[in-house]
Design a protein around this motif. Structure first.
Motif, PDB file in Angstrom:
ATOM      1  N   GLN A 280      54.112  47.948 -39.903  1.00 18.40           N
ATOM      2  CA  GLN A 280      54.902  47.146 -39.202  1.00 18.40           C
ATOM      3  C   GLN A 280      55.600  47.959 -38.016  1.00 18.40           C
ATOM      4  N   ALA A 281      56.076  49.269 -38.355  1.00 19.49           N
ATOM      5  CA  ALA A 281      56.311  50.238 -37.197  1.00 19.49           C
ATOM      6  C   ALA A 281      55.561  50.508 -36.150  1.00 19.49           C
ATOM      7  N   LEU A 282      54.229  50.564 -36.447  1.00 16.39           N
ATOM      8  CA  LEU A 282      53.147  50.921 -35.263  1.00 16.39           C
ATOM      9  C   LEU A 282      52.927  49.473 -34.749  1.00 16.39           C
ATOM     10  N   GLN A 283      53.078  48.599 -35.251  1.00 11.13           N
ATOM     11  CA  GLN A 283      52.671  47.287 -34.319  1.00 11.13           C
ATOM     12  C   GLN A 283      53.679  47.021 -33.405  1.00 11.13           C
ATOM     13  N   ARG A 284      55.156  47.272 -34.026  1.00  5.08           N
ATOM     14  CA  ARG A 284      56.202  47.270 -33.105  1.00  5.08           C
ATOM     15  C   ARG A 284      56.061  48.256 -32.102  1.00  5.08           C
ATOM     16  N   PHE A 285      55.623  49.391 -32.202  1.00  4.21           N
ATOM     17  CA  PHE A 285      55.501  50.196 -31.174  1.00  4.21           C
ATOM     18  C   PHE A 285      54.492  49.956 -30.029  1.00  4.21           C
ATOM     19  N   VAL A 324      46.608  51.394 -25.695  1.00  2.00           N
ATOM     20  CA  VAL A 324      47.709  50.915 -26.587  1.00  2.00           C
ATOM     21  C   VAL A 324      46.654  50.121 -27.777  1.00  2.00           C
ATOM     22  N   ILE A 325      45.782  49.326 -27.533  1.00  2.00           N
ATOM     23  CA  ILE A 325      44.945  48.568 -28.323  1.00  2.00           C
ATOM     24  C   ILE A 325      44.337  49.810 -29.542  1.00  2.00           C
ATOM     25  N   ASN A 361      47.070  58.144 -28.384  1.00  2.00           N
ATOM     26  CA  ASN A 361      45.781  57.638 -27.519  1.00  2.00           C
ATOM     27  C   ASN A 361      46.202  57.872 -26.128  1.00  2.00           C
ATOM     28  N   ALA A 362      46.066  58.977 -25.442  1.00  2.00           N
ATOM     29  CA  ALA A 362      46.556  59.239 -24.305  1.00  2.00           C
ATOM     30  C   ALA A 362      45.860  58.488 -23.118  1.00  2.00           C
ATOM     31  N   PRO A 363      46.671  57.705 -22.348  1.00  2.00           N
ATOM     32  CA  PRO A 363      45.998  56.881 -21.199  1.00  2.00           C
ATOM     33  C   PRO A 363      45.109  57.608 -20.484  1.00  2.00           C
ATOM     34  N   ARG A 364      45.255  59.002 -20.178  1.00  2.00           N
ATOM     35  CA  ARG A 364      44.426  59.635 -19.076  1.00  2.00           C
ATOM     36  C   ARG A 364      43.099  59.650 -19.512  1.00  2.00           C
TER      37      ARG A 364
END
Length: 521
Positions: A280-285, A324-325, A361-364
């Motif tokens: 749940q914490a990960l989904q909220r993040f 993010v996904i 998961n770095a956006p770069r």
């Protein structure tokens, strides 16, 4: 597929930043075509130095005295003292033998691995092995030579090679073996020019490896074992399917066997990791990152300016969505549940949210230089290999580009650049493996999402599949339970005739994975 680790980024940052400048057309991609890897020839073993930093692991040991060939140059040492005498060919003899091989060029470099000599090679290959008189390309290889009587470990890379980073994969460490690392076709500079993407198939890549073995086998007396991690492990299995007698055994680490371009098995696997509170914490993040989109985009822009990268292929909004996904998938790929206590909340500031996303998961990693460097992988995933499915329903209302995380999103449009998935390729691999496969060893991590698509060994002979307890995408033989470890080491000894030397896992140079598999790598 991508692996998130800072070492790979550090190694490739300068090259990728240069690639971001693009060619004359401003595409931001690495130039196509073959090119040699420069470097002056070294005379004998080079000065010992620290081993390459691996994926999330310790730095390799400082160089110590290494053996030399009889009458050859002094082996590399930390203090510059002479190493013990060995039985291999002299420095001049070995280099001359390599240079005399048909279609092979060789340059010797200083070795950072004690007891080894290091060569950067290129082998002239057909772009199409069914039509060898047509286009050709130069395929890059890296050779760490120890002793012609020792086993040979063939590392079937699924991605690029990095000649400036030297390390041995676990089988080579355990067997004190020679090691040959082969860059996968279409990863620059091992790319035909012009590039006919229809030739980027598992069968053509297997034929590349077959020719590499045929070229170098006369130099070695010991038995051969192939290995690779993640996509590289997959590549080793594909090679065995088409040329089962080329090597005496294969060790495939964390190698998935996906069913389709959006394999749903990954969804259930990831959904079962951790306890309910952590999930749940990960989904909220994930929602928190997207709720703060303007602040996150500002941070992405600032980082892009600092690194000199762009987001032209995906667009910066879509790159953020994809990052993010995949963030939860990537966390379980490389970390244990201890990260659950550090997940940011709505009360965290933007810097904390960004830092955790960068870790997960770095956006770069979705910027142009990375995507262009990894484009051959995405082509293969879209055409033959398959790809995971990622949960996004819980954030669908916040995504600007739902459904964007599919491999075709990461292939640059152009003539001949529309991959169509062919399911028969992986179906054929399954049929061969479960009925005719032999002398195969598969290692997986208990919490690694790619274990959801682990190969089924069926009735394969003299073959094993093991899962490292609590393991991640970095699982190795020495991380297995004692009984499984003994069976795996016994298989290596049976295949090679050499008893593996059991070493503390912390002493092994960790594997540099390839992106998602090298970047997930």
């Amino acid at each position: 597929m991508r692996i998130l680790f800072a070492t790979w980024f550090a190694i490739t940052l300068s090259a990728l930043a240069a690639a971001a400048c693009g060619d004359g057309g401003g595409s931001g991609r690495p130039s196509e075509g073959s090119g040699g890897d420069g470097g002056a020839a070294g005379a004998g073993g080079g000065t010992g130095s620290a081993g390459a930093q691996g994926e999330g692991g310790p730095t390799g040991p400082t160089g110590t005295a290494g053996p030399t060939g009889t009458g050859g140059a002094t082996g590399g040492t930390a203090a510059g003292t002479a190493g013990p005498t060995g039985t291999g060919p002299t420095s001049r003899d070995l280099l001359a033998q390599l240079q005399a091989l048909d279609g092979l060029t060789a340059v010797e470099r200083d070795s950072t691995l004690p007891g080894y000599r290091y060569f950067v090679l290129e082998l002239d290959q057909p772009a199409d092995h069914d039509h060898p008189d047509a286009a050709r390309f130069q395929q890059r290889l890296l050779l760490h030579h120890r002793d012609p009587a020792a086993p040979v470990v063939l590392v079937t890379e699924g991605y690029n090679l990095y000649p400036d980073a030297q390390w041995l994969d676990e089988p080579a460490e355990l067997l004190a073996a020679n090691q040959i690392r082969v860059e996968h076709r279409f990863f620059t500079p091992s790319r035909p020019a012009p590039a006919d993407w229809s030739l980027l198939t598992i069968e053509q890549a297997a034929a590349d490896l077959h020719r590499v073995i045929a070229s170098l086998r006369p130099l070695y007396e010991g038995r051969w074992v192939s290995t690779g991690a993640s996509k590289s492990g997959m590549t080793a299995i594909y090679h065995r399917r088409f040329y089962p007698a080329d090597v005496d055994g294969t060790v495939a680490y964390v190698a998935p066997h996906s069913a389709g371009v959006s394999d749903p098995r990954y969804l259930d696997f990831v959904a079962e990791r951790g306890d309910p509170a952590c999930r749940q914490a990960l989904q909220r993040f994930q929602r928190e990152v997207l709720l703060r989109r303007p602040a996150m985009l500002d941070l992405m822009d600032a980082e892009a300016a600092e690194l000199g990268v762009t987001y032209d292929l995906l667009g910066i909004d879509r790159a953020l969505d994809v990052a993010v996904i995949e963030s939860v998938f990537s966390l379980w790929q490389y970390k244990d549940s201890s990260f659950c206590a550090r997940v940011p909340t709505a009360a965290s500031d933007d810097a904390a949210v960004w830092a955790f996303l960068d870790e997960a998961n770095a956006p770069r990693l979705w910027s142009d230089p990375y995507l262009f460097a990894m484009e051959p992988y995405y082509w293969q995933a879209a055409a033959e290999l398959g790809y995971p499915s990622f949960a996004e329903e819980h954030i669908a209302d916040l995504l600007l580009h739902p459904g964007a995380n599919v491999p075709t999103s990461f292939v640059e449009a152009g003539p001949g650049k529309t991959p169509l998935f062919e399911p028969r390729a992986m179906q054929d691999i399954s049929a061969w493996l479960t009925t005719e496969g032999e002398r195969l060893l598969f290692i997986y991590g208990e919490n690694d999402p790619y274990t959801a698509a682990a190969f089924d060994i069926g009735a394969a002979r003299d073959s094993h599949r093991f899962i490292a307890p609590g393991g991640t995408h970095g699982a190795v033989i020495l991380s297995l339970a004692p009984a499984d470890q003994a069976l795996a080491l016994g298989a290596l000894e049976s295949w090679t005739g050499v008893a593996p030397t059991r070493r503390d896992p912390a002493a092994l140079r960790p594997l540099l994975r390839g992106r998602r598999w090298m970047t997930r790598d």
